[in-house]
Scaffold this motif. Structure first.
Motif, PDB file in Angstrom:
ATOM      1  N   GLY A  82       0.746  -1.317   0.055  1.00 41.44           N
ATOM      2  CA  GLY A  82      -0.001  -0.181   0.047  1.00 41.44           C
ATOM      3  C   GLY A  82       0.773   1.269   0.069  1.00 41.44           C
ATOM      4  O   GLY A  82       0.556   2.220  -0.709  1.00 41.44           O
ATOM      5  N   THR A  85       2.315   1.588  -3.660  1.00 44.55           N
ATOM      6  CA  THR A  85       1.430   1.548  -4.831  1.00 44.55           C
ATOM      7  C   THR A  85       1.099   3.377  -4.879  1.00 44.55           C
ATOM      8  O   THR A  85       0.627   3.686  -6.081  1.00 44.55           O
ATOM      9  CB  THR A  85       0.234   0.690  -4.704  1.00 44.55           C
ATOM     10  OG1 THR A  85      -0.585   0.954  -3.540  1.00 44.55           O
ATOM     11  CG2 THR A  85       0.828  -0.594  -5.079  1.00 44.55           C
ATOM     12  N   ARG A  86       1.127   3.763  -3.643  1.00 42.58           N
ATOM     13  CA  ARG A  86       0.891   5.301  -3.727  1.00 42.58           C
ATOM     14  C   ARG A  86       1.638   6.273  -4.714  1.00 42.58           C
ATOM     15  O   ARG A  86       1.055   7.263  -5.258  1.00 42.58           O
ATOM     16  CB  ARG A  86       0.884   5.870  -2.410  1.00 42.58           C
ATOM     17  CG  ARG A  86       0.000   5.600  -1.315  1.00 42.58           C
ATOM     18  CD  ARG A  86       0.036   6.089  -0.155  1.00 42.58           C
ATOM     19  NE  ARG A  86       1.459   6.265   0.172  1.00 42.58           N
ATOM     20  CZ  ARG A  86       1.958   7.321   1.053  1.00 42.58           C
ATOM     21  NH1 ARG A  86       1.238   7.833   1.766  1.00 42.58           N
ATOM     22  NH2 ARG A  86       3.279   7.477   1.122  1.00 42.58           N
ATOM     23  N   LYS A  99      -3.257  -0.320  -7.708  1.00 46.69           N
ATOM     24  CA  LYS A  99      -4.222  -0.105  -6.607  1.00 46.69           C
ATOM     25  C   LYS A  99      -5.562   0.212  -7.131  1.00 46.69           C
ATOM     26  O   LYS A  99      -5.991   0.923  -8.150  1.00 46.69           O
ATOM     27  CB  LYS A  99      -3.875   1.476  -5.909  1.00 46.69           C
ATOM     28  CG  LYS A  99      -4.420   1.591  -4.576  1.00 46.69           C
ATOM     29  CD  LYS A  99      -4.069   2.622  -3.539  1.00 46.69           C
ATOM     30  CE  LYS A  99      -4.051   2.475  -2.114  1.00 46.69           C
ATOM     31  NZ  LYS A  99      -3.385   3.596  -1.718  1.00 46.69           N
ATOM     32  N   ARG A 118      -5.917  -6.124 -10.123  1.00 48.09           N
ATOM     33  CA  ARG A 118      -4.849  -5.854  -9.569  1.00 48.09           C
ATOM     34  C   ARG A 118      -3.876  -6.937  -9.458  1.00 48.09           C
ATOM     35  O   ARG A 118      -2.602  -6.965  -9.765  1.00 48.09           O
ATOM     36  CB  ARG A 118      -5.026  -5.221  -7.956  1.00 48.09           C
ATOM     37  CG  ARG A 118      -3.723  -5.296  -7.311  1.00 48.09           C
ATOM     38  CD  ARG A 118      -4.084  -4.754  -5.798  1.00 48.09           C
ATOM     39  NE  ARG A 118      -3.016  -4.158  -5.325  1.00 48.09           N
ATOM     40  CZ  ARG A 118      -2.691  -4.233  -3.888  1.00 48.09           C
ATOM     41  NH1 ARG A 118      -3.985  -4.504  -3.029  1.00 48.09           N
ATOM     42  NH2 ARG A 118      -1.736  -3.806  -3.311  1.00 48.09           N
TER      43      ARG A 118
END
Length: 144
Positions: A82, A85-86, A99, A118
């Motif tokens: 997480g 992936t930002r 995402k 994904r």
């Protein structure tokens, strides 16, 4: 005399992979590592479910410890995946590449039956070194 075919017989799909070359992705290593972390998390979840079911069925303490290890792997991959992936967004539509935002997906987005967009994109990145953005359908390659 040259015979011409009617337009309906000519293949005019602008999104076909044979007529267009995939664009190059600029941050190859970070995309590959993020996709590998996502796949490790999916494997950890499957391992947790299988070992958890064996723990309940066979009442084995060793399988319970393995199930706990699979859950820890899943949780760590969710946190690191997480976070990574930002930073990875599509160069054209600026949507997050790995995402899911809950938006409608493009009609040319790659999806394997029974899997999410994904996981399908992560598998494509790791094994084929290319993928399609799930939001705009643009093809990218990890090779130069």
């Amino acid at each position: 005399m040259i015979a011409a075919r009617p337009i309906s017989e000519v293949q005019c799909d602008p999104h076909s992979s044979s007529s267009r070359r995939y664009r190059s992705w600029h941050r190859r290593f970070s995309l590959f590592v993020t996709a590998a972390i996502i796949l490790l998390g999916a494997a950890g979840l499957v391992f947790f479910v299988v070992c958890g079911a064996r723990t309940v069925a066979l009442e084995s303490r060793a399988d319970g410890i393995k199930a706990l290890g699979g859950f820890v792997l899943f949780a760590l991959s969710k946190v690191f995946g997480g976070w990574m992936t930002r930073q990875l967004t599509c160069h054209l539509c600026h949507g997050p590449v790995l995402k899911d935002r809950g938006c409608h997906k493009h009609q040319h987005a790659f999806k394997l039956p029974g899997l999410s967009y994904r996981i399908s994109a992560a598998l494509s990145i790791v094994f084929a070194l290319r993928f399609r953005c799930m939001y705009c359908g643009t093809g990218y390659r990890l090779k130069k």
